[in-house]
Design an enzyme around this catalytic site. Structure first.
Site, mmCIF file in Angstrom:
data_model
loop_
_atom_site.group_PDB
_atom_site.id
_atom_site.type_symbol
_atom_site.label_atom_id
_atom_site.label_comp_id
_atom_site.label_asym_id
_atom_site.label_seq_id
_atom_site.Cartn_x
_atom_site.Cartn_y
_atom_site.Cartn_z
ATOM 1 N N ASP A 1 0.830 -1.209 0.000
ATOM 2 C CA ASP A 1 0.000 0.000 0.000
ATOM 3 C C ASP A 1 0.863 1.256 0.000
ATOM 4 O O ASP A 1 0.342 2.359 -0.126
ATOM 5 C CB ASP A 1 -0.950 0.010 1.210
ATOM 6 C CG ASP A 1 -0.219 -0.155 2.530
ATOM 7 O OD1 ASP A 1 0.546 -1.124 2.654
ATOM 8 O OD2 ASP A 1 -0.390 0.695 3.415
ATOM 9 N N ASN A 2 2.188 1.082 0.141
ATOM 10 C CA ASN A 2 3.082 2.240 0.063
ATOM 11 C C ASN A 2 3.866 2.237 -1.246
ATOM 12 O O ASN A 2 4.896 2.908 -1.352
ATOM 13 C CB ASN A 2 4.048 2.241 1.254
ATOM 14 C CG ASN A 2 3.328 2.486 2.571
ATOM 15 O OD1 ASN A 2 2.217 3.024 2.578
ATOM 16 N ND2 ASN A 2 3.933 2.101 3.668
ATOM 17 N N ASP B 1 4.667 7.584 0.561
ATOM 18 C CA ASP B 1 4.330 7.339 1.970
ATOM 19 C C ASP B 1 5.576 7.193 2.841
ATOM 20 O O ASP B 1 6.144 6.117 2.955
ATOM 21 C CB ASP B 1 3.454 6.087 2.126
ATOM 22 C CG ASP B 1 1.982 6.474 2.211
ATOM 23 O OD1 ASP B 1 1.640 7.626 1.869
ATOM 24 O OD2 ASP B 1 1.177 5.619 2.619
HETATM 25 P P1 AMP Z 1 0.634 4.329 6.890
HETATM 26 O O1 AMP Z 1 1.303 3.610 8.001
HETATM 27 O O2 AMP Z 1 0.645 5.834 7.062
HETATM 28 O O3 AMP Z 1 1.126 3.912 5.546
HETATM 29 O O4 AMP Z 1 -0.903 3.936 6.973
HETATM 30 C C1 AMP Z 1 -1.389 2.625 6.920
HETATM 31 C C2 AMP Z 1 -2.879 2.672 6.985
HETATM 32 O O5 AMP Z 1 -3.331 3.227 8.221
HETATM 33 C C3 AMP Z 1 -3.548 3.524 5.901
HETATM 34 O O6 AMP Z 1 -4.786 2.956 5.581
HETATM 35 C C4 AMP Z 1 -3.715 4.843 6.604
HETATM 36 O O7 AMP Z 1 -4.737 5.641 6.045
HETATM 37 C C5 AMP Z 1 -4.076 4.404 8.001
HETATM 38 N N1 AMP Z 1 -3.664 5.371 9.019
HETATM 39 C C6 AMP Z 1 -2.418 5.650 9.450
HETATM 40 N N2 AMP Z 1 -2.443 6.584 10.412
HETATM 41 C C7 AMP Z 1 -3.727 6.912 10.617
HETATM 42 C C8 AMP Z 1 -4.406 7.820 11.484
HETATM 43 N N3 AMP Z 1 -3.745 8.580 12.363
HETATM 44 N N4 AMP Z 1 -5.741 7.883 11.395
HETATM 45 C C9 AMP Z 1 -6.429 7.128 10.533
HETATM 46 N N5 AMP Z 1 -5.850 6.251 9.697
HETATM 47 C C10 AMP Z 1 -4.524 6.137 9.722
HETATM 48 MG MG MG Z 2 0.783 4.074 3.785
#
Ligand code: AMP
Ligand code: MG
Length: 488
Positions: free
Chosen positions: A252-253, A262
């Site tokens: 997803d990144n 990301d």
């Molecule tokens: P990430 O770790 O930023 O790549 O995010 C992984 C998943 O978690 C994605 O679906 C993001 O949208 C979700 N996500 C990460 N941080 C948050 C947050 N603070 N609030 C809501 N969703 C989050």
């Molecule tokens: Mg992400």
């Protein structure tokens, strides 16, 4: 174009409800503009005189929307640390729409914009620390000639956001030609939405993959995988050559157009260490520096699997088999340039591997070594070259320099020209974690000058900027290997 003339359109959101959810941002109460990025403004065709326009604080925090905005949370899934997670999506970011300028279209994505249907247990926010790190990383990578998403502006707030401790919330407007991830295709595949998947394949091909107009979906899907494989191979090669560790290479990144995407606990290498792990929750080293090309290929396999409804296994395999040779080729090209080699010789790979081994054993700072080497004249090591490497490796360095000398003699370029070319690819300024830390601490105190200075240096990292020498200093021991968590 004036800021007030920016008008957005919506090719992604127009694909339909299968692709996400229409939802407005949750603005901050007291937004404060931290920085606008003139280079990205220029990319979008926004007048540079608009850099200080106070409207940025509201536009960059969702309080005010650009004309025609229709904020949209994108749905995707993905493999995180090798495990499929069906619950992902834009949980704290919204696609605002796109702008066309000079024949290219740029999507604006507001990160930290509040809860969406995909937030799960999250608060929909991003903290100042991670927002600054993302903002700077995009510029640092772009400055080094590496594909990356970038950011238009960054806005802070007094809104408390709880992570390991209470921090303050911030938002940025991320800019990329596409925000579609491998995970978008995985979502449609695993939920058996073949028609929507067909739509997305066709949309991405139409926008990015040459000569695919009018092809069948199967042919388009295959062309798309070839395209993404090539872009991802070039991306992985450039990370390895420039010493960038992403830290969380989940599917997803991974951007479908091969941008670095990301940013979490990423790091640019200080000392050269192929086994370096920047993410302190990556206990097995799945995303260690030297694992990156292999992991990108793993991710491409996941993408290929998601396209298997349209493409034969043989054709998918054939696409993926191109990856390793493409990485090797692109990496060799970058490393040759870093060493000032214009001709190609069979032994170059060995020369490079020997150097990396001695940099590793000699605990040499990766970027500084290449910057000093850029001033090398045959048989005359530049001042400070030996100081880059532990004394235990000085004999090995001497030996390597003898090989290098002999190799340079077979080059047609003169040393002056070569030095100039090397200085133009071996950066003086890189985004070291301790520098990011320093900028974050100042910003936390309301001082945004260091952030702006570092942003500018990273945008032209090969220039000398003698007045900013301290930003090019070697990291203190305490500044190396700062443990970084995934929380952002
Ligand atoms: P990430 O770790 O930023 O790549 O995010 C992984 C998943 O978690 C994605 O679906 C993001 O949208 C979700 N996500 C990460 N941080 C948050 C947050 N603070 N609030 C809501 N969703 C989050
Ligand atoms: Mg992400």
């Amino acid at each position: 174009m004036k800021l007030s003339d920016v008008t957005l359109s919506h090719r992604y959101a127009n694909l339909g409800d299968a692709f996400g959810t229409r939802i407005d941002p949750t603005p901050f109460k007291h937004p404060q503009l931290i920085d606008t990025n003139p280079q990205v403004m220029q990319l979008l065709g926004i007048d540079p005189t608009e850099a200080e326009n106070p409207a940025w604080a509201e536009l960059g925090s969702g309080a005010k929307l650009f004309h025609g905005s229709r904020p949209f949370a994108m749905k995707y899934t993905g493999h995180q640390f090798g495990v499929y997670n069906p619950e992902l999506g834009d949980g704290r970011a919204l696609l605002l729409g796109e702008i066309e300028n000079a024949g290219r279209c740029w999507e604006l994505h507001l990160k930290g914009a509040g809860k969406t249907p995909y937030s799960r247990f999250g608060d929909g926010r991003a903290v100042l620390r991670s927002t600054i790190r993302e903002y700077l990383a995009g510029e640092a990578l772009h400055g080094l000639g590496i594909r990356s998403t970038r950011a238009l502006c960054i806005v802070g707030s007094d809104e408390p956001v709880t992570r390991e401790q209470v921090e303050s919330g911030a938002m940025l407007i991320r800019v990329a030609e596409s925000h579609v991830r491998f995970g978008h295709f995985e979502y449609l595949f695993y939920t058996k939405q073949l028609q929507a998947q067909q739509q997305l394949i066709s949309e991405i091909c139409h926008r990015f993959v040459p000569d695919t107009e009018g092809l069948s979906t199967g042919e388009q899907a295959e062309a798309l995988l070839r395209f993404t494989t090539r872009r991802s191979a070039e991306l992985a090669a450039s990370w390895q050559a420039e010493g960038f560790a992403h830290g969380v290479l989940n599917t997803d990144n991974m951007s479908i157009i091969g941008d670095t995407f990301d940013f979490g606990p990423y790091a640019f290498l200080d000392d050269y260490d192929p086994g370096f792990i920047c993410n302190h929750s990556d206990h097995t080293g799945r995303y260690a520096f030297e694992q990156q090309p292999g992991v990108v290929l793993w991710n491409l396999n996941a993408l290929a699997h998601a396209l298997s409804g349209f493409v034969s296994v043989e054709a998918l395999r054939d696409c993926l088999e191109q990856f390793q040779p493409q990485v090797t080729h692109a990496y060799a090209g970058r490393m040759r340039a870093k060493l000032g080699l214009i001709e190609e010789e069979d032994g170059d790979q060995g020369l490079c591997a020997d150097l990396l081994q001695l940099l590793h054993q000699g605990e040499a700072d990766y970027a500084r070594f290449f910057r000093v080497l850029s001033h090398y004249r045959c048989e005359r090591p530049p001042e400070g070259l030996h100081d880059c490497i532990a004394t235990s490796q000085h004999n090995a360095l001497e030996l390597w320099l003898e090989h290098y000398d002999r190799r340079l003699l077979r080059e047609k370029s003169d040393s002056r020209t070569r030095n100039r070319a090397m200085v133009a690819v071996n950066p003086k300024y890189i985004l070291r974690n301790y520098l990011a830390q320093k900028v974050i601490e100042a910003a936390g105190q309301g001082d945004y000058h260091p952030l702006r200075t570092l942003r500018k240096l990273l945008q032209s990292p090969f220039e000398e900027h003698p007045e900013h020498e301290t930003w090019a200093a070697a990291p203190p021991e305490s500044g190396k290997r700062i443990p970084l968590s995934c929380s952002s």
